[in-house]
Design a protein around this motif. Structure first.
Motif, PDB file in Angstrom:
ATOM      1  N   THR A 139      15.548   7.823 -22.046  1.00  0.00           N
ATOM      2  CA  THR A 139      14.627   6.958 -21.306  1.00  0.00           C
ATOM      3  C   THR A 139      14.212   7.585 -19.985  1.00  0.00           C
ATOM      4  N   THR A 142      11.468  10.118 -21.077  1.00  0.00           N
ATOM      5  CA  THR A 142      10.253   9.434 -21.516  1.00  0.00           C
ATOM      6  C   THR A 142       9.526   8.772 -20.354  1.00  0.00           C
ATOM      7  N   SER A 143      10.274   8.236 -19.390  1.00  0.00           N
ATOM      8  CA  SER A 143       9.654   7.565 -18.246  1.00  0.00           C
ATOM      9  C   SER A 143       9.103   8.548 -17.219  1.00  0.00           C
ATOM     10  N   SER A 173      11.565   7.842 -26.501  1.00  0.00           N
ATOM     11  CA  SER A 173      12.198   6.522 -26.541  1.00  0.00           C
ATOM     12  C   SER A 173      11.747   5.687 -25.346  1.00  0.00           C
ATOM     13  N   ASP A 174      10.946   4.658 -25.625  1.00  0.00           N
ATOM     14  CA  ASP A 174      10.521   3.773 -24.542  1.00  0.00           C
ATOM     15  C   ASP A 174      11.644   2.850 -24.093  1.00  0.00           C
ATOM     16  N   SER A 175      12.668   2.722 -24.920  1.00  0.00           N
ATOM     17  CA  SER A 175      13.813   1.874 -24.583  1.00  0.00           C
ATOM     18  C   SER A 175      15.089   2.529 -25.082  1.00  0.00           C
ATOM     19  N   GLN A 195       7.189   7.662 -31.771  1.00  0.00           N
ATOM     20  CA  GLN A 195       5.861   7.435 -31.215  1.00  0.00           C
ATOM     21  C   GLN A 195       4.782   8.000 -32.137  1.00  0.00           C
ATOM     22  N   ASP A 205       6.953   2.833 -33.239  1.00  0.00           N
ATOM     23  CA  ASP A 205       8.150   3.391 -32.613  1.00  0.00           C
ATOM     24  C   ASP A 205       8.732   4.579 -33.373  1.00  0.00           C
TER      25      ASP A 205
END
Length: 288
Positions: A139, A142-143, A173-175, A195, A205
């Motif tokens: 995360t 990805t962030s 991974s957004d989460s 994604q 996802d």
């Protein structure tokens, strides 16, 4: 007060005096109730994050999973307060909550209530279960808080075994829940892409085995009716295109993984699952 807010609601007297405050003004602020003093030499706004205040009260800064949570990263389900304190600290106060103290000789960052992103990631890898640690790293990448290319440098000065954990980080991974699904399916022998873009639908996802699409709903999912309707529309559009999608909640992934895995295994091997629409995996090189 403005400087105190800029620093996250908690600051040292040295920081506030450097910004123009006086010792007398700080004392007046505490007496009037416009600020509080969780520890000698430290001040906080009454509305400051309780975790941040407790970390300072405990003699250090938020670290590990607790710091990860405040950076908007996956934080697992460990309710304890993780705090980094100087290695030679003595007579530390009890903040009144369950505390895990990380003793260290280094701790970067301009905020007195949490460690830097780099130190956060390092402490997570040393302390958290591997699955959670990788989810935090995923995360972070990805962030945009960390780069995949930087993972090797984070190993410097760390125990040798941590290199294997850092090497497992992947973008996409957004989460944390998505990361956990990716990790578990990969370890189970599945080929997992994240994604994936479907024309007319948008990003999905995960794609498993080049055939099955998987969507993961987070804890805050369906907080409004619009979100529910949008996802029902997405699922219907995927079905119209002859594609199969399985949707799971975060609770199902964490509490009923065997059932989730069994459903995915069966769907991937089901000859009726079609993959006849060109899909493309979204390019994530910019995150690396």
């Amino acid at each position: 007060m403005m400087r105190l807010r800029d620093l996250g609601g908690v600051a040292s007297s040295a920081q506030l005096i450097a910004a123009g405050a006086t010792a007398e003004a700080l004392t007046r602020g505490v007496r009037s109730g416009t600020m509080m003093r969780p520890r000698r030499g430290y001040y906080a706004l009454p509305a400051a994050d309780p975790m941040a205040v407790n970390a300072v009260r405990a003699g250090g800064r938020l670290s590990c999973l607790s710091a990860a949570a405040k950076y908007g990263l996956w934080a697992g389900r460990d309710p304890r307060l993780h705090v980094t304190v100087p290695a030679k600290s003595t007579r530390l106060a009890d903040p009144g909550v369950d505390v895990v103290r990380h003793w260290t000789t280094r701790s970067g960052g301009s905020e007195v209530w949490r460690v830097s992103v780099v130190d956060c990631l390092r402490s997570v890898v040393r302390c958290a279960p591997r699955e959670d640690a990788v989810a935090v790293l995923d995360t972070a990448v990805t962030s945009g808080l960390a780069r995949l290319a930087d993972m090797a440098s984070l190993v410097a000065g760390e125990p040798a075994w941590t290199a294997g954990v850092f090497a497992r980080a992947r973008p996409g991974s957004d989460s944390g829940i998505e990361s956990i699904v990716r990790q578990r399916l990969t370890e189970g022998g599945h080929v997992v892409e994240q994604q994936v873009h479907v024309a007319g639908v948008g990003r999905v996802d995960l794609r498993v085995g080049g055939r099955l699409l998987v969507e993961i709903d987070g804890y805050a999912f369906h907080s409004d009716r619009g979100a529910f309707e949008r996802d029902r529309h997405r699922d219907a559009e995927l079905a119209r295109r002859g594609l199969r999608v399985l949707r799971f909640s975060a609770a199902q992934v964490l509490d009923s993984w065997r059932q989730v895995e069994a459903a995915i295994d069966r769907a991937v091997t089901d000859p009726e699952v079609r993959y006849d629409t060109p899909l493309r995996t979204q390019q994530l090189r910019s995150l690396a």
